[in-house]
Design a protein around this motif. Sequence first.
Motif, PDB file in Angstrom:
ATOM      1  N   ILE A 180       0.848  -1.191   0.000  1.00 49.18           N
ATOM      2  CA  ILE A 180       0.000   0.000   0.000  1.00 49.18           C
ATOM      3  C   ILE A 180       0.884   1.242   0.000  1.00 49.18           C
ATOM      4  O   ILE A 180       1.782   1.376   0.838  1.00 49.18           O
ATOM      5  N   ARG A 181       0.613   2.133  -0.945  1.00 46.51           N
ATOM      6  CA  ARG A 181       1.261   3.449  -0.964  1.00 46.51           C
ATOM      7  C   ARG A 181       0.185   4.517  -0.868  1.00 46.51           C
ATOM      8  O   ARG A 181      -0.859   4.419  -1.516  1.00 46.51           O
ATOM      9  N   PHE A 182       0.440   5.539  -0.040  1.00 42.39           N
ATOM     10  CA  PHE A 182      -0.457   6.682  -0.013  1.00 42.39           C
ATOM     11  C   PHE A 182      -0.205   7.534  -1.249  1.00 42.39           C
ATOM     12  O   PHE A 182       0.935   7.638  -1.734  1.00 42.39           O
ATOM     13  N   ASP A 183      -1.247   8.161  -1.767  1.00 46.18           N
ATOM     14  CA  ASP A 183      -1.059   9.109  -2.864  1.00 46.18           C
ATOM     15  C   ASP A 183      -0.439  10.405  -2.347  1.00 46.18           C
ATOM     16  O   ASP A 183       0.428  10.986  -2.991  1.00 46.18           O
ATOM     17  N   ARG A 184      -0.933  10.820  -1.170  1.00 48.85           N
ATOM     18  CA  ARG A 184      -0.374  12.010  -0.535  1.00 48.85           C
ATOM     19  C   ARG A 184      -0.453  11.821   0.978  1.00 48.85           C
ATOM     20  O   ARG A 184      -1.357  11.158   1.491  1.00 48.85           O
ATOM     21  N   CYS A 185       0.480  12.438   1.681  1.00 50.93           N
ATOM     22  CA  CYS A 185       0.492  12.380   3.140  1.00 50.93           C
ATOM     23  C   CYS A 185       1.154  13.656   3.643  1.00 50.93           C
ATOM     24  O   CYS A 185       2.272  13.977   3.228  1.00 50.93           O
ATOM     25  N   ALA A 186       0.460  14.402   4.490  1.00 53.98           N
ATOM     26  CA  ALA A 186       1.002  15.675   4.975  1.00 53.98           C
ATOM     27  C   ALA A 186       0.690  15.848   6.452  1.00 53.98           C
ATOM     28  O   ALA A 186      -0.416  15.524   6.908  1.00 53.98           O
ATOM     29  N   ILE A 187       1.657  16.374   7.194  1.00 52.16           N
ATOM     30  CA  ILE A 187       1.460  16.653   8.610  1.00 52.16           C
ATOM     31  C   ILE A 187       0.708  17.972   8.753  1.00 52.16           C
ATOM     32  O   ILE A 187       1.123  18.998   8.215  1.00 52.16           O
ATOM     33  N   ILE A 188      -0.390  17.934   9.498  1.00 53.29           N
ATOM     34  CA  ILE A 188      -1.183  19.138   9.738  1.00 53.29           C
ATOM     35  C   ILE A 188      -0.792  19.788  11.052  1.00 53.29           C
ATOM     36  O   ILE A 188      -0.682  21.013  11.151  1.00 53.29           O
ATOM     37  N   ASP A 189      -0.572  18.969  12.076  1.00 64.31           N
ATOM     38  CA  ASP A 189      -0.205  19.483  13.397  1.00 64.31           C
ATOM     39  C   ASP A 189       0.554  18.389  14.139  1.00 64.31           C
ATOM     40  O   ASP A 189       0.292  17.201  13.927  1.00 64.31           O
ATOM     41  N   ALA A 190       1.485  18.804  14.984  1.00 66.70           N
ATOM     42  CA  ALA A 190       2.273  17.823  15.738  1.00 66.70           C
ATOM     43  C   ALA A 190       2.519  18.314  17.150  1.00 66.70           C
ATOM     44  O   ALA A 190       2.869  19.476  17.367  1.00 66.70           O
TER      45      ALA A 190
END
Length: 258
Positions: A180-190
């Motif tokens: 499985i590969r994500f098409d996109r992945c971005a951190i919104i808050d940490a």
Amino acid sequence: MPNAYSRAAKAQDKNDNEGIRLQKVLAQAGLGSRRKCEQLIVEGRVEVDGQLVTELGTRVDPLRQEVRLDGSRVHLNPNHVTLALNKPRKVLSAMDDPKGRYTLRDIVGDKYEHIFHMGRLDYDSEGLILMTNDGELSQHVMHPKYEVEKTYIATLDGRIGGNVCRRLVTQGVQLDDGLIRFDRCAIIDAKSDATIVKVVLHSGKNRVVRRVFDAVGYPVRRLVRTQIGPIKLGELKSGSYRVLSQTELRSLSKEVGL
């Protein structure tokens, strides 16, 4: 000898048998006023059964003929309905449950005949589910061939870096049922103990987002699906639903090859 009224009635019966004026059908489908729909026809944007129609007098049978606007199917059957529903946690993605758990039917009731969900969310996840009684639309949305893009907001246990997101997009993760590969992945808050990420992927495999993050050591605390194809959850409240507009239906139909 027939009077004027009977002649008019016969003429109306003949017209009804021959179908309904195309501009009236388009207006009834929510595409605007009759005048606006007449303009759509004159501009050459409307097809009936694959043939371009520019004559305003054209009549169609909305239950038997296919009408398209700008290449996208216009939903004409008045008995068809498609809903966007915001599933809360602890609601089963099913219409009935022998164990007595809360289901989608408890939210939508019995107002819509033969309605069913297109895809699922696991019991502990929440967010957008599409429901319809349009069999053709359902088959296309569910078919693996089209792999409709889905967007999730996941709250993860632990703080991750951008390298984890990049890895999940470029390399992916090998699960028991495939890579499985994500098409996109971005951190919104940490924060020190949690990270909120936005994930976009096409796969419809069971619990796939949770399983991917489990595999890399960051279990999902909360998972919300916010978009399916062109349809967005928006401000829809948890445990409520709305009927999709004709514009949304055309966008969704185009996405799945209808």
